[in-house]
Scaffold this active site. Structure first.
Site, PDB file in Angstrom:
ATOM      1  N   TYR A  30       0.821  -1.211   0.000  1.00 35.33           N
ATOM      2  CA  TYR A  30       0.000   0.000   0.000  1.00 35.33           C
ATOM      3  C   TYR A  30       0.860   1.269   0.000  1.00 35.33           C
ATOM      4  O   TYR A  30       0.352   2.359  -0.256  1.00 35.33           O
ATOM      5  CB  TYR A  30      -0.915   0.044   1.229  1.00 35.33           C
ATOM      6  N   HIS A  63       0.866 -11.620   1.952  1.00 33.35           N
ATOM      7  CA  HIS A  63      -0.186 -10.883   1.254  1.00 33.35           C
ATOM      8  C   HIS A  63      -0.845 -11.725   0.163  1.00 33.35           C
ATOM      9  O   HIS A  63      -2.072 -11.693  -0.003  1.00 33.35           O
ATOM     10  CB  HIS A  63       0.419  -9.610   0.646  1.00 33.35           C
TER      11      HIS A  63
END
Length: 274
Positions: free
Chosen positions: A47, A105
């Protein structure tokens, strides 16, 4: 606040997602969320906002031990030594000596899963992560991680909303004492104008988004991490603890479940059938 209680861990069922938040906006939203009562914050290396999340945590009056903080290791950094280096980088950006939950992730078949899980467990053993888990793992990979490699996982974070059934993962998670964290829980805003969800909301004086979040966190072992771009949506998302859905409401929402997947990049695994 409602909580998911598993393996001696108490996780706020409603968290603050930070995907697509950047720069000062990210810090402002996290700061406002903590002031409002959020105690579960989700970020990731990918992010590119861990530094802003860390700034907000440092600025907040909320003690660090009252915040459940999650970050994730990107799927290109799952080689053991690189994974450990990446965690140290994340901790530096987040201005903390540990995260409460560290996730892989995305799975990546280029790296042996067992070695990545061993590195994750080593990070936990060194106190840099209180709990470990995965994200975007279908049942086959969850089974491999837990039953073949003996990984002590807390969570699988997956896309989950009223238009995407995740029944296989939910059933596996409950059988193995795992938490499921729902990302994109409002289907990138698509729930907001849905007639069924809107009608249910009208019965309770709530919005379709609030109904959706209530439906998610009412489910055993499920947490949700909606993103909010400003204080108005932060507050609206948080105002879901003063009403209850009926069995009829839940049945109507369950009737919407299908295979509407919004997140499906080229590196995604083979998903479970809806």
């Amino acid at each position: 606040m409602d909580y998911v209680n598993l393996k001696g861990v108490r996780v706020p069922a409603l968290g603050l997602g930070t995907w697509q938040l950047s720069d000062a906006q990210c810090a402002d939203v996290v700061r406002a969320g903590l002031a409002m009562g959020y105690r579960h914050v989700d970020t990731a290396q990918a992010y590119k906002n861990e530094d802003q999340v860390g700034l907000a945590l440092a600025d907040s009056d909320v003690p660090r031990d009252e915040i459940f903080l999650t970050t994730k290791v990107w799927h290109e950094r799952l080689e053991a030594d690189d994974l450990k280096r990446s965690v140290d980088e994340s901790l530096t950006k987040l201005r903390t000596d540990h995260v409460d939950l560290l996730l892989i992730h995305w799975p990546n078949p280029e790296f042996p899963l067992g070695r990545s899980l061993e590195a994750l467990a080593e990070v936990k053993a060194r106190g840099k992560a209180r709990q470990i888990g995965v994200s975007n793992f279908p049942v086959a990979l969850l089974r491999e991680a837990i039953e073949r490699h003996g990984a002590d996982l807390l969570c699988d974070q997956i896309e989950y909303h009223p238009f995407l059934s995740q029944k296989p993962i939910l059933e596996f998670a409950r059988a193995h004492d795992l938490m499921v964290t729902a990302y994109s829980p409002i289907a990138r805003g698509e729930v907001a104008a849905h007639p069924v969800l809107t009608r249910i909301g009208e019965r309770h004086g709530k919005s379709a988004v609030q109904v959706t979040l209530r439906w998610l966190i009412d489910q055993p072992n499920v947490a949700a991490i909606p993103k909010a771009s400003g204080e108005k949506h932060l507050r609206s998302n948080f105002e879901i603890f003063d009403f209850k859905l009926t069995d009829e409401d839940r049945a109507e929402i369950d009737g919407l479940l299908g295979d509407r997947r919004l997140v499906n990049p080229g590196w995604a695994p083979e998903w479970d059938p809806a």
